[in-house]
Design an enzyme around this catalytic site. Sequence first.
Site, PDB file in Angstrom:
ATOM      1  N   ASN A  21       1.107  -1.164   0.053  1.00  0.00           N
ATOM      2  CA  ASN A  21      -0.086   0.041   0.032  1.00  0.00           C
ATOM      3  C   ASN A  21       0.901   1.161  -0.195  1.00  0.00           C
ATOM      4  OD1 ASN A  21      -1.780   2.017   0.550  1.00  0.00           O
ATOM      5  ND2 ASN A  21      -2.482   1.379   2.520  1.00  0.00           N
ATOM      6  N   TRP A  22       0.951   1.939  -1.293  1.00  0.00           N
ATOM      7  CA  TRP A  22       1.983   2.911  -1.384  1.00  0.00           C
ATOM      8  C   TRP A  22       1.337   4.273  -0.926  1.00  0.00           C
ATOM      9  CZ3 TRP A  22       4.520   2.485  -6.845  1.00  0.00           C
ATOM     10  CH2 TRP A  22       5.325   1.206  -6.875  1.00  0.00           C
ATOM     11  N   LYS A  23      -0.057   4.357  -0.452  1.00  0.00           N
ATOM     12  CA  LYS A  23      -0.521   5.715   0.155  1.00  0.00           C
ATOM     13  C   LYS A  23      -0.258   6.675  -0.945  1.00  0.00           C
ATOM     14  CE  LYS A  23      -0.303   3.448   4.689  1.00  0.00           C
ATOM     15  NZ  LYS A  23      -0.097   3.500   6.097  1.00  0.00           N
ATOM     16  N   GLU A  60      -7.172   4.964   7.301  1.00  0.00           N
ATOM     17  CA  GLU A  60      -6.592   6.519   7.146  1.00  0.00           C
ATOM     18  C   GLU A  60      -7.852   6.922   6.379  1.00  0.00           C
ATOM     19  OE1 GLU A  60      -2.934   5.586   5.249  1.00  0.00           O
ATOM     20  OE2 GLU A  60      -2.207   5.201   7.216  1.00  0.00           O
ATOM     21  N   GLY A  91       2.192   2.688  10.664  1.00  0.00           N
ATOM     22  CA  GLY A  91       3.127   3.675  10.636  1.00  0.00           C
ATOM     23  C   GLY A  91       3.565   4.233  11.899  1.00  0.00           C
ATOM     24  N   SER A 113       3.199  -1.884  10.298  1.00  0.00           N
ATOM     25  CA  SER A 113       4.376  -1.980  10.743  1.00  0.00           C
ATOM     26  C   SER A 113       5.268  -3.187  10.293  1.00  0.00           C
ATOM     27  CB  SER A 113       4.909  -1.314  12.209  1.00  0.00           C
ATOM     28  OG  SER A 113       4.394   0.041  12.260  1.00  0.00           O
ATOM     29  N   GLY A 116       2.569  -0.912   4.157  1.00  0.00           N
ATOM     30  CA  GLY A 116       2.744   0.413   3.940  1.00  0.00           C
ATOM     31  C   GLY A 116       4.402   0.985   3.641  1.00  0.00           C
ATOM     32  N   GLY A 117       4.699   1.546   4.647  1.00  0.00           N
ATOM     33  CA  GLY A 117       5.825   2.200   4.723  1.00  0.00           C
ATOM     34  C   GLY A 117       7.287   1.538   4.268  1.00  0.00           C
TER      35      GLY A 117
HETATM   36  P1  PGA Z   1       2.455   0.500   7.770  1.00  0.00           P
HETATM   37  O1  PGA Z   1       0.993   0.873   6.870  1.00  0.00           O
HETATM   38  O2  PGA Z   1       3.196  -0.655   7.233  1.00  0.00           O
HETATM   39  O3  PGA Z   1       3.430   1.830   7.350  1.00  0.00           O
HETATM   40  O4  PGA Z   1       2.229   0.433   9.098  1.00  0.00           O
HETATM   41  C1  PGA Z   1       0.216  -0.441   6.796  1.00  0.00           C
HETATM   42  C2  PGA Z   1      -1.118   0.167   6.151  1.00  0.00           C
HETATM   43  O5  PGA Z   1      -1.604   1.113   6.518  1.00  0.00           O
HETATM   44  O6  PGA Z   1      -1.669  -0.485   5.325  1.00  0.00           O
END
Ligand code: PGA
Length: 250
Positions: A10-12, A98, A174, A214, A235-236
């Site tokens: 998930n690159w957001k 989010e 995150g 995370s 994500g990150g």
């Molecule tokens: P994160 O995000 O790995 O940066 O915690 C995960 C997500 O929001 O899908």
Amino acid sequence: MNRKKLIAANWKMYKTPTQAEAFVGTFLPQVYGHTRDEIVLCPPYVCIPTVAELVRDTNVGVGAQNMFWEKEGAYTGEISPAMLLAVGCSHVILGHSERRQYFGETDDMVNRRLKAALAAGLTAIVCIGEVLQEREAGITDDVLRRQCENALREISGDQVSRFTIAYEPVWAIGTGKTATPQIAADAHRVIRQQAALALGDDAAQKLRILYGGSIKPENVKALMSQEEIDGGLVGGASLDPASFAAIVKW
Ligand code: PGA
């Protein structure tokens, strides 16, 4: 039950098409021939055509991070399921925390999106998860049951191969705080029990439940080794090709 794991990035709101192209160029050779797990990249909308073109006929799929439930119309700023299919998406993330937190997404909206995604032939990754106050108040299981029940309203067991649920404890997203494999596995069991009420026991056994929050190369193995965890939403740590390739190859 042998459920093939799904590892999704998930690159957001990160990366332009040029940056996405650079990522794919480095990432693809690193996961060439990896068939143990399903791999999906979910870039921002504007990068989808570029990424889809580059991964066409490979073991990597493409997803969007949201979509609207209507087919078309005067909905400024929205993207329909058919538009996603037209640019090469096979997957879509729905109800990410989010979106719930910053854009007023409700359980009912998530359910409408899920029904529309399934009707269009997209595979959905439906996100649920408790916030820190809910965990501290001891109501995590109730929150997960409610979100799961509402998301799966009017969804039937024979659609179970077309969607996954991603358990993403909001306090772990995150923040660098990962749920322990035990916390995640416990939550997944609650979700599967609730899913059984909506979908029936057989379908619930087939349902893939991902963990997100995370995930990093250093903790992915402990999480993915849990029988209850059927993949990850990252994500990150998915923004860097070497890091995401290491996660895929846990
Ligand atoms: P994160 O995000 O790995 O940066 O915690 C995960 C997500 O929001 O899908």
